[in-house]
Design a protein around this motif. Structure first.
Motif, short mmCIF file in Angstrom:
data_model
loop_
_atom_site.label_atom_id
_atom_site.label_comp_id
_atom_site.label_asym_id
_atom_site.label_seq_id
_atom_site.Cartn_x
_atom_site.Cartn_y
_atom_site.Cartn_z
N ARG A 99 0.85 -1.33 -0.03
CA ARG A 99 -0.12 -0.08 0.10
C ARG A 99 0.96 1.41 -0.06
N THR A 100 2.15 1.36 0.46
CA THR A 100 3.06 2.47 0.39
C THR A 100 3.16 2.88 -0.95
N TRP A 101 3.39 1.91 -1.87
CA TRP A 101 3.81 2.43 -3.28
C TRP A 101 2.58 2.32 -4.28
N THR A 102 1.60 1.75 -3.83
CA THR A 102 0.36 1.46 -5.03
C THR A 102 -0.02 3.13 -5.52
N PRO A 103 -0.53 4.13 -4.72
CA PRO A 103 -0.69 5.35 -5.22
C PRO A 103 0.42 5.68 -6.31
N GLU A 104 1.74 5.65 -6.07
CA GLU A 104 2.39 6.15 -7.26
C GLU A 104 2.41 5.05 -8.60
N LEU A 105 2.25 3.91 -8.10
CA LEU A 105 2.06 2.76 -9.39
C LEU A 105 1.00 3.23 -10.22
N ARG A 106 0.08 3.44 -9.52
CA ARG A 106 -1.30 3.94 -10.22
C ARG A 106 -1.30 5.20 -11.11
N THR A 107 -0.46 6.16 -10.49
CA THR A 107 -0.68 7.40 -10.87
C THR A 107 0.52 8.04 -11.82
N ARG A 108 1.64 7.45 -11.84
CA ARG A 108 2.82 7.76 -12.50
C ARG A 108 2.85 6.99 -13.68
N GLU A 110 5.10 5.88 -15.76
CA GLU A 110 6.19 4.82 -16.01
C GLU A 110 5.93 3.60 -14.78
N GLY A 111 4.86 3.90 -14.03
CA GLY A 111 4.40 2.70 -13.02
C GLY A 111 4.27 1.61 -13.73
N ALA A 112 3.46 1.24 -14.78
CA ALA A 112 3.41 0.26 -15.22
C ALA A 112 4.61 -0.65 -15.84
N ALA A 113 5.48 0.12 -16.44
CA ALA A 113 6.73 -0.32 -16.97
C ALA A 113 7.72 -0.69 -16.06
N LEU A 114 7.33 -0.22 -14.77
CA LEU A 114 8.53 -0.56 -13.67
C LEU A 114 7.90 -1.84 -13.04
N HIS A 134 -3.67 -7.73 -9.44
CA HIS A 134 -4.89 -7.70 -9.33
C HIS A 134 -5.58 -7.60 -7.87
N GLU A 135 -4.68 -8.32 -7.07
CA GLU A 135 -5.22 -8.04 -5.69
C GLU A 135 -5.17 -6.74 -5.14
N ARG A 136 -4.11 -5.91 -5.79
CA ARG A 136 -3.99 -4.81 -5.23
C ARG A 136 -4.62 -3.71 -6.34
N LYS A 137 -5.40 -4.13 -7.11
CA LYS A 137 -6.39 -3.37 -8.27
C LYS A 137 -5.40 -2.45 -8.98
N LEU A 138 -4.23 -3.09 -9.37
CA LEU A 138 -3.29 -2.59 -10.55
C LEU A 138 -3.78 -2.80 -11.87
N PRO A 139 -4.02 -1.94 -12.80
CA PRO A 139 -4.62 -2.16 -13.70
C PRO A 139 -4.05 -2.44 -15.02
N ILE A 140 -3.29 -3.82 -14.94
CA ILE A 140 -2.50 -4.43 -15.95
C ILE A 140 -3.29 -5.62 -16.06
N GLY A 155 -7.69 0.09 -24.92
CA GLY A 155 -6.88 1.21 -24.25
C GLY A 155 -6.00 1.03 -22.91
N ARG A 156 -6.15 -0.32 -22.52
CA ARG A 156 -5.66 -0.62 -20.91
C ARG A 156 -4.28 -1.20 -21.17
N TYR A 157 -3.54 -1.54 -20.25
CA TYR A 157 -2.16 -2.22 -20.31
C TYR A 157 -2.51 -3.73 -20.42
N ILE A 158 -1.62 -4.18 -21.40
CA ILE A 158 -1.66 -5.70 -21.29
C ILE A 158 -0.26 -6.07 -21.06
N LEU A 159 -0.02 -7.12 -20.24
CA LEU A 159 1.12 -7.89 -20.09
C LEU A 159 1.25 -9.22 -20.56
N VAL A 160 2.03 -9.56 -21.64
CA VAL A 160 2.25 -10.78 -22.21
C VAL A 160 3.62 -11.37 -22.45
N ARG A 161 3.89 -12.71 -22.31
CA ARG A 161 5.02 -13.21 -22.45
C ARG A 161 4.81 -13.73 -23.74
#
Length: 308
Positions: A99-108, A110-114, A134-140, A155-161
């Motif tokens: 929870r400490t970093w989730t606000p930064e990851l959602r709003t910045r 470069e958060g998704a790339a990190l 997804h447990e932290r509701k991070l939209p990837i 329009g949303r982020y997709i992560l794929v191998r």
């Protein structure tokens, strides 16, 4: 009169002790605070994130130290965290999505790339790590979810191998044929320790006599029998193997990139642009099959070892 002077002297002494304690507490607070400058009047020095990360080669310690900057400067704290991910073997996904970093990851931006980079450094188990996000509701999200509900995930982020199956270029832009890969493990027995070998031989000689239709007689000879046994100690090991999932996609690149070589796995962060109808229709079909289209944001090589 003497009693009055006594009270004044006692007050002065006690006031001096209180001032001394306050100064000592202030000095301790300044030493414990992650301040970049010890002079109040001087202009603060710019934060050197690389120098910060170089002090803490342990990624867990580096992340904890980066948290200390949050009360002082969220920009410095974020720069410190990115330096930890870039400069150490950072696999602490649970600490990152705390929870400490989730606000930064959602709003910045470069958060998704990190997050994608950390998933790659953990071995690229996209399916398992997406559950943690997804447990932290991070939209990837996954490619399978985007294919199932294209209007929802457009329009949303997709992560794929994925592996690059083919590449076509038009000017500076490139289009890649991406083949999604799933990650699994295969067990095998690996020999450990020293093998023990036992070998024994038996020899038997003698004569055999008897009556046959051709007459009587004796047959002589010998029999040699060899017995061989081997004892080994093995330990089950597991190798990570990627295999095709059957899902494919078109990936768009703003410029040509020679490092996206075919035949190698990549962890790809992309924007989902929707589905495109291909031209592979048969005579009985009105239109060809649809394929997802992705705008590639960043990509990373997955580490060969997987962190669970």
């Amino acid at each position: 009169m003497k009693r009055a002077w006594g009270w004044l002297l006692l007050g002065a002494i006690s006031g001096g002790c209180a001032s001394t304690r306050s100064a000592e507490a202030l000095e301790d607070e300044e030493r414990s605070s992650p301040s970049t400058s010890s002079n109040v009047g001087a202009s603060p020095q710019p934060f050197d994130a690389k120098a910060f990360a170089a002090q803490f080669p342990n990624p867990a310690v580096c992340e904890r130290q980066a948290r200390r900057y949050l009360p002082v400067s969220r920009e410095s704290a974020w720069s410190a965290l990115k330096a930890c991910v870039e400069g150490t073997p950072f696999t602490q996904l649970q600490a990152l999505i705390d929870r400490t970093w989730t606000p930064e990851l959602r709003t910045r931006p470069e958060g998704a790339a990190l997050l994608a980079k950390v998933v790659a450094q953990r071995g690229g188990s996209v399916e398992g790590d997406l559950r943690l996000l997804h447990e932290r509701k991070l939209p990837i999200f996954s490619l399978s979810s985007a294919i199932a509900q294209p209007d929802t995930y457009k329009g949303r982020y997709i992560l794929v191998r994925a592996q690059v199956g083919d590449m076509r270029s038009e000017g500076d832009k490139s289009t890649l044929w991406l083949v999604e890969q799933g990650l699994g493990s295969v067990a095998k027995d690996q020999q450990i320790g020293t093998a023990r070998l036992r070998e024994s031989a038996f020899s038997t000689t003698g004569d055999l006599g008897g009556q046959t239709t051709l007459g009587s007689g004796n047959v002589g000879g010998s029999l040699v029998q060899t017995e061989l046994s081997r004892d080994t100690v093995t330990l089950p090991t597991y190798d990570n193997i990627s295999s095709e999932t059957g899902r494919e996609a078109l990936g768009r690149l703003a410029s040509q990139d020679p490092f996206l070589a075919p035949g190698r796995d990549f962890i790809i962060l992309a924007r989902f642009d929707g589905m495109r109808t291909t031209s592979g229709a048969s005579d009985e079909e009105d239109e060809g099959p649809s394929i997802p289209v992705l705008s590639i944001v960043s990509y990373y090589m997955p580490h060969p070892l997987v962190v669970y």
